[in-house]
Design a protein around this motif. Structure first.
Motif, mmCIF file in Angstrom:
data_model
loop_
_atom_site.group_PDB
_atom_site.id
_atom_site.type_symbol
_atom_site.label_atom_id
_atom_site.label_comp_id
_atom_site.label_asym_id
_atom_site.label_seq_id
_atom_site.Cartn_x
_atom_site.Cartn_y
_atom_site.Cartn_z
ATOM 1 N N HIS A 207 0.838 -1.202 0.000
ATOM 2 C CA HIS A 207 0.000 0.000 0.000
ATOM 3 C C HIS A 207 0.871 1.249 0.000
ATOM 4 C CE1 HIS A 207 -3.540 -2.304 2.068
ATOM 5 N NE2 HIS A 207 -3.248 -2.752 0.866
ATOM 6 N N LEU A 208 1.877 1.206 0.878
ATOM 7 C CA LEU A 208 2.770 2.353 1.009
ATOM 8 C C LEU A 208 3.516 2.602 -0.307
ATOM 9 C CD1 LEU A 208 3.357 4.257 3.315
ATOM 10 C CD2 LEU A 208 5.341 2.867 3.905
ATOM 11 N N PHE A 209 4.013 1.529 -0.889
ATOM 12 C CA PHE A 209 4.744 1.667 -2.157
ATOM 13 C C PHE A 209 3.850 2.282 -3.226
ATOM 14 C CE2 PHE A 209 5.909 -0.230 -6.335
ATOM 15 C CZ PHE A 209 7.098 0.455 -6.522
ATOM 16 N N LEU A 216 3.671 10.787 -3.384
ATOM 17 C CA LEU A 216 3.331 11.197 -2.029
ATOM 18 C C LEU A 216 4.515 10.957 -1.097
ATOM 19 C CD1 LEU A 216 0.529 10.843 -3.396
ATOM 20 C CD2 LEU A 216 -0.348 10.136 -1.186
ATOM 21 N N SER A 217 4.747 11.886 -0.184
ATOM 22 C CA SER A 217 5.790 11.669 0.809
ATOM 23 C C SER A 217 5.311 10.600 1.785
ATOM 24 C CB SER A 217 6.066 12.958 1.577
ATOM 25 O OG SER A 217 4.901 13.326 2.293
ATOM 26 N N ILE A 218 6.237 10.016 2.529
ATOM 27 C CA ILE A 218 5.846 8.994 3.510
ATOM 28 C C ILE A 218 4.839 9.575 4.485
ATOM 29 C CG2 ILE A 218 6.659 7.634 5.481
ATOM 30 C CD1 ILE A 218 8.825 6.646 3.951
ATOM 31 N N LYS A 219 5.078 10.815 4.879
ATOM 32 C CA LYS A 219 4.205 11.458 5.853
ATOM 33 C C LYS A 219 2.784 11.589 5.305
ATOM 34 C CE LYS A 219 4.113 15.504 8.731
ATOM 35 N NZ LYS A 219 4.248 16.945 8.550
ATOM 36 N N THR B 74 11.337 6.323 -3.519
ATOM 37 C CA THR B 74 10.322 6.094 -4.543
ATOM 38 C C THR B 74 9.575 7.378 -4.896
ATOM 39 O OG1 THR B 74 10.057 3.802 -3.897
ATOM 40 C CG2 THR B 74 8.189 4.823 -5.006
ATOM 41 N N ASN B 75 9.187 8.147 -3.882
ATOM 42 C CA ASN B 75 8.394 9.345 -4.194
ATOM 43 C C ASN B 75 9.208 10.381 -4.952
ATOM 44 O OD1 ASN B 75 9.527 9.313 -1.520
ATOM 45 N ND2 ASN B 75 8.590 11.287 -1.145
ATOM 46 N N GLU B 76 10.511 10.444 -4.682
ATOM 47 C CA GLU B 76 11.331 11.394 -5.439
ATOM 48 C C GLU B 76 11.470 10.958 -6.897
ATOM 49 O OE1 GLU B 76 14.606 13.441 -2.734
ATOM 50 O OE2 GLU B 76 14.337 11.323 -2.255
ATOM 51 N N ARG B 77 11.548 9.646 -7.107
ATOM 52 C CA ARG B 77 11.609 9.154 -8.495
ATOM 53 C C ARG B 77 10.346 9.551 -9.242
ATOM 54 N NH1 ARG B 77 14.897 3.440 -8.169
ATOM 55 N NH2 ARG B 77 15.782 3.868 -6.124
ATOM 56 N N SER B 78 9.238 9.418 -8.547
ATOM 57 C CA SER B 78 7.964 9.776 -9.173
ATOM 58 C C SER B 78 7.949 11.253 -9.541
ATOM 59 C CB SER B 78 6.820 9.447 -8.212
ATOM 60 O OG SER B 78 5.655 10.135 -8.580
ATOM 61 N N SER B 103 -3.609 14.520 -3.693
ATOM 62 C CA SER B 103 -2.306 14.536 -3.002
ATOM 63 C C SER B 103 -1.170 14.292 -3.991
ATOM 64 C CB SER B 103 -2.240 13.442 -1.937
ATOM 65 O OG SER B 103 -3.007 13.786 -0.839
ATOM 66 N N ALA B 104 -1.408 13.368 -4.931
ATOM 67 C CA ALA B 104 -0.359 13.039 -5.899
ATOM 68 C C ALA B 104 -0.062 14.240 -6.797
ATOM 69 C CB ALA B 104 -0.773 11.831 -6.737
ATOM 70 N N ILE B 105 -1.110 14.950 -7.199
ATOM 71 C CA ILE B 105 -0.900 16.153 -8.019
ATOM 72 C C ILE B 105 -0.176 17.215 -7.197
ATOM 73 C CG2 ILE B 105 -2.086 18.083 -9.159
ATOM 74 C CD1 ILE B 105 -4.232 16.091 -10.040
ATOM 75 N N ASN B 106 -0.624 17.388 -5.963
ATOM 76 C CA ASN B 106 -0.024 18.422 -5.116
ATOM 77 C C ASN B 106 1.438 18.132 -4.795
ATOM 78 O OD1 ASN B 106 -2.270 20.013 -5.060
ATOM 79 N ND2 ASN B 106 -3.085 19.128 -3.168
ATOM 80 N N ALA B 107 1.779 16.843 -4.753
ATOM 81 C CA ALA B 107 3.157 16.474 -4.408
ATOM 82 C C ALA B 107 4.147 17.070 -5.403
ATOM 83 C CB ALA B 107 3.301 14.958 -4.365
ATOM 84 N N ARG B 108 3.710 17.351 -6.624
ATOM 85 C CA ARG B 108 4.654 17.874 -7.625
ATOM 86 C C ARG B 108 4.391 19.326 -7.998
ATOM 87 N NH1 ARG B 108 4.721 13.024 -10.361
ATOM 88 N NH2 ARG B 108 3.607 12.257 -8.552
#
Ligand SMILES: Nc1ncnc2c1ncn2[C@@H]1O[C@H](COP(=O)(O)OP(=O)(O)OP(=O)(O)O)[C@@H](O)[C@H]1O
Ligand SMILES: [Mg+2]
Lengths: 254, 277
Positions: A207-209, A216-219, B74-78, B103-108
């Protein structure tokens, strides 16, 4: 946002109130226990054929609350409980299903953070034939908090056609956090439907992955997952006039 | 021009080496078809590129535009432009799809997208995919049908507009109309700013997206690089030619999965015939 705002129209217990400890309930209530400093015991009597919804929000420090619900014939109570209390909390609810057709339905999500130590115990006493109950407790442990989810559903020897469930699930988010989930059933006859389940687990890696793989950041990922547990309860507040406030409260706490 | 460069990549899963020295370069503007029998490491490659914690890189490197991202989170790769449409997208209970997408849109973005704009882009993306809008208000992939999950992956690709899109069997479980919707969505992004790495067992999808390159993965290695003609060869002949023409032995897996290899390939052959009728 302060919880005071949400609750102007609700039954609110605070330390300053004169408690009305024995209430006969015949309409839906939202109950907020705010910052109770000493032990509080409340008794609710649910009248015959009444179907009530109690929505409980706790937001104080060191909450020590005991609640008894006495359900009469064909009465029904649904409890939706959001617990954001801090430090040492002891919350105990006993549902007495006194007459046949009584139904108790309970769902709770509790959040532990810092060094909170929470004890939530929900007991169901099937004291008449054809009584039904469903108890679900979800605990989320952050930081070094500890959550204990207990409960016993008891169906005695001569009570038949009862159905009861006890579930408890704890999600451990940080290394220092811990939890105990121990729902139990005491069933003394065969003519019942009963089941229970307990689980304690960490965040699901897949799920986290999935969430991280979208940036999304981990937080933020954790926040969404925790929110999910609370949404399960908050969704039952949907038709409330204060739904947005409650939703914001949850967003702020999580 | 941006590029993704993989050098001598070795990857272990649960202590077992699955990838044994992958070398691969893909540039913006290219679409690479990745073929290969079941269980030979295709998904492992994508997961490793995306930084899945179960897939340990023991040797080699991944570079994105010259930057070493082998150890990046992983999130930085994204956020840097990689995207993986998963073979089996997770169901994440309790997390509302729309909340997650926002959230995914906002992350970038520096500034959070307004609710109004979010629903506008979401509505638009749903229309491209002929996807019922209410899927956005359900929990993330929870109870979604196989095809709905795959559409939801492409929905995210449209919303996030990544540079390097890795699509892992995006066509499996899709009905005929859905394959067309999904390939249309891919076609719209096939320009000089995007690159696609596409795993599939079926020529049908590849016929719709016209790969510029193709390769075959066997035994945790890329054993053959070529152009799109490789796809039709595999489609017609299966993987036997690897042995007869190139002397490459395909390691057998003792699990049941291997049976589905031949079934999969037969199905492809039949399907291809129907398409070309
Ligand atoms: N998370 C995992 N845990 C354990 N083993 C794994 C994991 N991921 C991959 N493997 C193993 O690694 C090998 C390669 O698997 P992978 O999923 O990469 O194959 P694939 O080429 O994508 O196959 P398919 O065409 O069936 O999707 C298999 O033997 C598989 O069982
Ligand atoms: Mg795969």
């Amino acid at each position: 946002m302060s919880i005071n705002k949400i609750i102007s129209n609700y039954i609110v217990y605070t330390d300053d109130d004169e408690f009305k400890n024995n209430l006969e309930l015949d309409e839906n209530k939202i109950i907020v226990f705010k910052n109770i400093q000493h032990s509080l015991t409340v008794d609710f009597e649910i009248l015959e054929n009444k179907a009530l919804t109690l929505k409980i929000i706790t937001d104080g420090i060191n909450q020590n609350i005991k609640m008894s619900l006495n359900l009469n014939k064909n009465s029904s109570v649904s409890v939706y409980f959001l617990d954001f209390s801090k430090k040492d909390s002891n919350i105990k609810i006993d549902a007495y299903l006194l007459k046949s057709g009584a139904n108790f339905n309970y769902k709770c999500a509790t959040l532990g953070s810092n060094v909170d130590n929470k004890n939530i115990e929900i007991n169901v006493h099937h004291l008449a034939n054809s009584t039904t109950a469903n108890v679900e407790n979800y605990g989320i442990c952050k930081d070094q908090s500890h959550i204990q989810l207990l409960g016993c559903s008891k169906i005695s020897e001569n009570m038949i056609k009862c159905s009861t469930q006890q579930r408890a699930k704890i999600l451990i988010l940080d290394q220092g956090a811990s939890g105990i989930a121990k729902p139990i059933l005491k069933i003394e006859n065969d003519d019942v439907i009963a089941n229970h389940g307990a689980s304690i687990g960490q965040l699901n890696e897949e799920h986290l992955f999935y969430l991280l793989s979208r940036g999304l950041s981990i937080k933020e990922a954790k926040r969404l997952i925790i929110l999910g547990y609370f949404n399960n309860i908050v969704s039952n507040f949907k038709n409330d006039e204060f739904y947005d406030d409650i939703n914001n409260l949850v967003l702020e706490k999580v | 021009m941006q590029s993704l460069v993989i050098k001598n990549l070795h990857v272990e899963v649960e202590g077992k080496e699955i990838l044994k020295g992958i070398n691969l370069t893909i540039n913006q503007g290219e679409t690479l078809a990745i073929l290969g029998p079941n269980g030979h490491g295709k998904s492992t490659l994508f997961n490793a590129i995306m930084g899945h914690p179960k897939y340990h890189i023991t040797r080699g490197s991944i570079h994105l535009n010259g930057e070493d991202i082998t150890n990046l989170s992983t999130n930085e790769r994204s956020i840097k432009g990689l995207f993986l449409a998963m073979q089996n997208p997770s169901e994440v209970p309790g997390v509302v799809n729309a909340e997650f997408l926002r959230s995914a849109i906002n992350a970038r973005n520096d500034k959070p997208i307004s609710l109004y704009n979010f629903y506008k882009v979401l509505d638009n993306a749903c229309k491209i995919l002929n996807m019922p809008f209410d899927l956005a208000n359900r929990n993330l992939n929870e109870g979604f049908s196989g095809g709905e999950k795959k559409r939801n992956e492409i929905l995210q690709m449209i919303l996030l507009n990544p540079t390097f899109c890795m699509l892992d069997e995006i066509d499996s479980g899709l009905d005929v109309d859905a394959i067309n919707d999904v390939s249309n969505a891919i076609n719209q992004l096939q320009d000089n700013n995007h690159a696609f790495l596409v795993i599939s067992h079926y020529a049908r999808l590849f016929n719709l997206i016209n790969p510029t390159h193709a390769c075959i993965m066997v035994n945790g290695q890329i054993v053959l690089h070529g152009d799109a003609s490789l796809i039709n060869k595999v489609d017609k002949e299966g993987y036997e030619f690897l042995k007869t023409e190139h002397g490459i032995d395909i390691e057998k897996h003792d699990d049941k999965k291997m049976n589905s290899v031949s079934i999969g390939v037969c199905a492809t052959k039949e399907l291809a015939k129907n398409v070309h009728k």
